[in-house]
Design a protein around this motif. Structure first.
Motif, PDB file in Angstrom:
ATOM      1  N   LYS A   1      -4.189   2.777   3.387  1.00  0.00           N
ATOM      2  CA  LYS A   1      -4.876   2.356   2.179  1.00  0.00           C
ATOM      3  C   LYS A   1      -3.991   2.624   0.956  1.00  0.00           C
ATOM      4  O   LYS A   1      -3.278   3.629   0.897  1.00  0.00           O
ATOM      5  CB  LYS A   1      -6.196   3.121   2.006  1.00  0.00           C
ATOM      6  CG  LYS A   1      -7.187   2.897   3.124  1.00  0.00           C
ATOM      7  CD  LYS A   1      -7.570   1.440   3.287  1.00  0.00           C
ATOM      8  CE  LYS A   1      -8.669   1.272   4.330  1.00  0.00           C
ATOM      9  NZ  LYS A   1      -8.828  -0.146   4.719  1.00  0.00           N
TER      10      LYS A   1
ATOM     11  N   ALA B   1       0.831  -1.210   0.000  1.00  0.00           N
ATOM     12  CA  ALA B   1       0.000   0.000   0.000  1.00  0.00           C
ATOM     13  C   ALA B   1       0.860   1.251   0.000  1.00  0.00           C
ATOM     14  O   ALA B   1       0.566   2.231  -0.706  1.00  0.00           O
ATOM     15  CB  ALA B   1      -0.934  -0.004   1.209  1.00  0.00           C
TER      16      ALA B   1
ATOM     17  N   GLY C   1      -7.260  -1.405  -3.788  1.00  0.00           N
ATOM     18  CA  GLY C   1      -5.934  -2.009  -3.821  1.00  0.00           C
ATOM     19  C   GLY C   1      -5.415  -2.227  -5.217  1.00  0.00           C
ATOM     20  O   GLY C   1      -6.159  -2.186  -6.200  1.00  0.00           O
TER      21      GLY C   1
ATOM     22  N   TRP D   1      -7.137  -3.977   2.593  1.00  0.00           N
ATOM     23  CA  TRP D   1      -7.214  -2.881   1.632  1.00  0.00           C
ATOM     24  C   TRP D   1      -8.645  -2.406   1.413  1.00  0.00           C
ATOM     25  O   TRP D   1      -8.879  -1.225   1.149  1.00  0.00           O
ATOM     26  CB  TRP D   1      -6.616  -3.311   0.300  1.00  0.00           C
ATOM     27  CG  TRP D   1      -5.122  -3.438   0.316  1.00  0.00           C
ATOM     28  CD1 TRP D   1      -4.246  -2.934   1.233  1.00  0.00           C
ATOM     29  CD2 TRP D   1      -4.315  -4.122  -0.654  1.00  0.00           C
ATOM     30  NE1 TRP D   1      -2.958  -3.257   0.905  1.00  0.00           N
ATOM     31  CE2 TRP D   1      -2.963  -3.987  -0.245  1.00  0.00           C
ATOM     32  CE3 TRP D   1      -4.593  -4.839  -1.821  1.00  0.00           C
ATOM     33  CZ2 TRP D   1      -1.904  -4.532  -0.981  1.00  0.00           C
ATOM     34  CZ3 TRP D   1      -3.552  -5.386  -2.546  1.00  0.00           C
ATOM     35  CH2 TRP D   1      -2.215  -5.236  -2.118  1.00  0.00           C
TER      36      TRP D   1
END
Length: 308
Positions: free
Chosen positions: A166, A90, A172, A141
Motif C-alpha cells: 500500500k 506505492a 494512493g 491501492w
C-alpha cells in the motif's frame, strides 16, 4: 498559486544532475519536482548520457529530499504493466513518506517505443489500456488490507491479487491526467483524476480544456474538487539580454517563448501567471530545459515565487 519544477531528462541529464535540480528546488521553496517519462531524446540534441527511468529516479530522490513533492508528467501507460507499476509507485510513496503524485497518460512518442522494443498500439487501444490501468491501479491501492483484488478487462486480467504494497498516502497518491482531448480525456479525468493538467497552451486554449473537464465532472455528478494546472516552458531574465541568453541556451526564440510559454522579466512572468490564475489555474509546472542553470531557479524563486 503553487509553482513546481518540471524537467525533461531524456534531452540529456544524469541522475546527479536531476538530484542537484531537485535539491535546489526544495531549498528554494518550490512545491514539487516533476520529471517526464521518456526513453528517447527529441529534437537536435545529443541526449547524452542517455535516458534515465522515471520511477527509479524518483525512488532515489525520495531518499535524498525531505519536503518537496515528487511526480511524473506523464508516465506512459504503454511502458509498464499496471500491477508492477502500482507496486513501484506505492514503494516510492513509502520511500518518500507520502510525497508522490502520479501523472499517467496514454504514451504518444512512437519513436521511443520503436527504439526500445516497446509495443505501440493504436490511439484507441492506448486509451483503452490507460482506462484499464487506472481502474487496476486505483483498485489495488484502495483494496482493504487482508482482501484481494481481481479484474477482467480486454487487455489486462488480475486474479486474487493481494493488492500489496500500500502507498503511504491513504487511497494512493493523487492522480494527474491531462491533455487536450475533447471527449475521452475529460471523461477519464472526471472519473479518476485529482488534478487535470493542460500542457504548453496559451491561456484561451487552457481555459477551453478546463471547461470541457468541468462539464464532464458535472455530467458525471462528481462533487470532489478538481485541481486545475498548466505546464509552461519557463525562461526568465533580469533584463532582455539575460532572457535572450537563456532562450538561446535552449534553442528557442524569445518572441515565440513569450507567446507560448512563461518568458521575459519576472514582472512579465508574474502577469501571465495572473492570467492563468484568473481562469482557475491553481498550480503551474515550470518546464526548465537548461538543467545546468541553477541561477535561473534562484531568480524565479526570488522574483516570481514570492509574488504568487
Amino acid at each position: 498559486m503553487r509553482l513546481r519544477i518540471f524537467t525533461e531528462p531524456q534531452q540529456g541529464a544524469s541522475y546527479e544532475t536531476l538530484l542537484s535540480v531537485a535539491k535546489a528546488a526544495e531549498a528554494l521553496g518550490f512545491d514539487a519536482f516533476f520529471r517526464s517519462d521518456h526513453y528517447l531524446k527529441m529534437g537536435e540534441v545529443s541526449g547524452e548520457p542517455g535516458p534515465t527511468d522515471a520511477w527509479i529516479t524518483l525512488a532515489g530522490l525520495a531518499r535524498e529530499t525531505s519536503r518537496i513533492r515528487l511526480g511524473t508528467l506523464m508516465t506512459a501507460a504503454t511502458f509498464r504493466y499496471p500491477g508492477p507499476l502500482a507496486i513501484s509507485v506505492a514503494q516510492v510513496d513509502q520511500m518518500s513518506g507520502g510525497r508522490v503524485e502520479f501523472g499517467i497518460g496514454t504514451g504518444w512518442f512512437d519513436a521511443e517505443h520503436t527504439a526500445y522494443g516497446i509495443p505501440f498500439p493504436s490511439l484507441k487501444e492506448r486509451f483503452e489500456r490507460l482506462e484499464e490501468q487506472l481502474e487496476i491501479i486505483t483498485g489495488l491501492w484502495r483494496t482493504p488490507a487482508g482482501e484481494t483484488f481481481s479484474f477482467e478487462g480486454a487487455h489486462y486480467a488480475l486474479t486474487d491479487s493481494p493488492a500489496l504494497p500500500k502507498p503511504a498516502q491513504p487511497g494512493g497518491p493523487p492522480i494527474l491526467l491531462g491533455g487536450l482531448g475533447a471527449k475521452r480525456t475529460p471523461r477519464l479525468a472526471a472519473r479518476y483524476a485529482d488534478e487535470f493538467n493542460v500542457p504548453f497552451c496559451q491561456v484561451d486554449d487552457t481555459r477551453a480544456a478546463y471547461e470541457r473537464v468541468r462539464a464532464a465532472c458535472q455530467e458525471a455528478g462528481r462533487t470532489k474538487p478538481m485541481v486545475y494546472s498548466a505546464a509552461q516552458v519557463v525562461c526568465v531574465g533580469q533584463d532582455e539580454a539575460e532572457v535572450k541568453r537563456r532562450a538561446d541556451a535552449i534553442g528557442r526564440e524569445v518572441p515565440e517563448l513569450r507567446q507560448n510559454g512563461l518568458a521575459g522579466t519576472p514582472n512579465e512572468v508574474v502577469d501571465k501567471l495572473g492570467r492563468l490564475a484568473e481562469i482557475g489555474t491553481e498550480c503551474v509546472y515550470l518546464q526548465v530545459l537548461d538543467l545546468s542553470d541553477l541561477d535561473h531557479l534562484e531568480l524565479i524563486a526570488s522574483k516570481v515565487l514570492d509574488q504568487v
